[in-house]
Design an enzyme around this catalytic site. Structure first.
Site, PDB file in Angstrom:
ATOM      1  NE  ARG A 131      -2.703   0.701   3.527  1.00 43.09           N
ATOM      2  CZ  ARG A 131      -3.487   0.445   4.562  1.00 43.09           C
ATOM      3  NH1 ARG A 131      -4.764   0.150   4.366  1.00 43.09           N
ATOM      4  NH2 ARG A 131      -3.012   0.449   5.787  1.00 43.09           N
ATOM      5  CG  HIS A 160      -1.266  -2.074   8.349  1.00 50.57           C
ATOM      6  ND1 HIS A 160      -1.812  -1.829   9.597  1.00 50.57           N
ATOM      7  CD2 HIS A 160      -2.291  -2.491   7.564  1.00 50.57           C
ATOM      8  CE1 HIS A 160      -3.118  -2.091   9.556  1.00 50.57           C
ATOM      9  NE2 HIS A 160      -3.425  -2.500   8.346  1.00 50.57           N
ATOM     10  CE1 TYR A 265     -39.570   5.989  -5.173  1.00 51.00           C
ATOM     11  CE2 TYR A 265     -38.063   5.551  -3.355  1.00 51.00           C
ATOM     12  CZ  TYR A 265     -38.834   6.441  -4.090  1.00 51.00           C
ATOM     13  OH  TYR A 265     -38.866   7.772  -3.745  1.00 51.00           O
ATOM     14  CB  CYS A 312     -36.668   5.177   0.627  1.00 54.18           C
ATOM     15  SG  CYS A 312     -38.131   4.203   0.213  1.00 54.18           S
TER      16      CYS A 312
END
Length: 371
Positions: A131, A160, A265, A312
């Protein structure tokens, strides 16, 4: 206040930190407060937890500046990638730089020399994450340069882990072992030169804290573990932590829907008999993912019910069956038996995304209740 809100138990966060510290002692503890404290609300979490942390970790310089402007005095490591033009902010706000390249380290030394200000630096080496950071086989030039940077405080060195929560990849070898071996190789470069390594060596994230005491060194970096969530479903729970989040709401509408009438919907769900459908004022704009449609469950009045119809932007519906659920009744979206892992499963993601995507428009309420 809006009826949909997050309740954050600060006392539980402190207990989680204490349990982690007891396991990792005598190592220091860096508490990761990036991404709005993993969605918990950094404005409430940081002032409370900072006095109990040895270090704070953030991802970007703006997060560090925000903490300083809040009055946080604890050391802050900006762990992510940094551009040279951002370096002046590190000096102005007393932030610790993750020096992830030779060019960035050189630019920091030049700026420190020209401004006559010192800057704390942690060298970032890449032992297998791919990374940011200088790879272990290219780290010698970074270390050589760091030893000549007389205007910088080379406080730390870190890496890491990519797979710390996984116990074994092959026989007699964990995925973490190779990365740890590479990190040790980098540390040996100091010994060969007869000079001390930086005083804070750190590698252990949440999974490593649980499973790999050999990775503790001088400091550990709990992220999701600090917030009471384990970094894997099957990870051995060697430290007791509990979630500090409860996502609450209230019923804002309640009606009986007749058979054959589609809900929401796309009419993806229809009742087969007269059914009470209640509306919850929360939606995907709040981080209640649309992908959970017809899969999620909530707790209303201590009973679990299924979410129905397409979620929604600002609302979703729940099938209360034949129960008399009323406007104003309490609803729990997360907590009380519904876990971040559940929401992750319904969404097709992980717990990290669930928590960090709870929108800023959802108010955070901070409590100190004892669980």
């Amino acid at each position: 206040m809006r009826p949909t809100y997050l309740e954050v138990n600060l006392t539980q966060l402190k207990q989680n930190l204490e349990n982690i510290r007891a396991k990792a002692a005598p190592a220091k503890v860096l508490v990761v407060l990036k991404a709005n404290a993993y969605g918990h609300g950094v404005d409430g979490v940081a002032p409370f937890i900072a006095p109990f942390a040895d270090y704070i970790g953030v991802a970007i310089v703006e997060e560090g500046i925000h903490l300083r402007k809040m009055g946080i005095a604890t050391p802050i490591l900006v762990m992510g990638g940094t551009l040279p033009q951002q370096l002046s902010d590190f000096f102005e706000y007393d932030l610790t730089l993750a020096a992830s390249s030779l060019d960035l380290l050189t630019a920091a030394e030049q700026l420190a020399q020209s401004t006559r200000k010192r800057l704390k630096v942690h060298l970032k080496v890449d032992t297998g994450m791919e990374r940011i950071g200088v790879r272990e086989y290219e780290a010698e030039s970074l270390i050589e340069k760091s030893l000549s940077c007389s205007h910088l405080d080379m406080e730390g060195i870190f890496t890491h882990f990519a797979n710390s929560e996984v116990m074994s990849l092959q026989k007699n070898m964990t995925p973490l072992s190779l990365q740890l071996e590479r990190f040790e190789g980098i540390l040996s470069m100091y010994e060969k030169r007869g000079v001390p390594h930086p005083r804070i060596r750190h590698t252990a994230n949440s999974g490593a804290i649980l499973l790999h005491p050999e990775s503790y060194y001088d400091m550990v970096r709990p992220g999701v573990l600090f917030y009471g969530v384990y970094p894997g479903r099957d990870v051995e729970k060697t430290i007791e932590v509990k979630p500090a989040l409860t996502w609450r709401s209230k019923v804002v509408y309640s009606k009986v829907t007749q058979p054959g009438r589609g809900v929401s919907y796309g009419s993806l769900w229809q009742a087969e008999a007269p059914t009470r459908i209640v509306t919850i004022p929360c939606g995907y704009a709040d981080g209640y993912f649309r992908r959970m449609t017809n899969q999620a469950r909530v707790i209303v009045n201590e009973k679990e019910y299924p979410q129905v119809g397409r979620i929604c932007m600002d609302q979703f519906m729940v099938n209360a069956g034949g129960d008399d659920v009323k406007v104003g009744d309490e609803v729990i979206l997360l907590g009380g038996g519904i876990t971040a892992e559940d929401l992750a499963d319904w969404t097709g993601t992980n717990e990290y995304e669930v928590m960090t995507n709870i929108s800023a428009r959802v108010p955070r309420v901070f409590t100190r209740a004892v669980q």
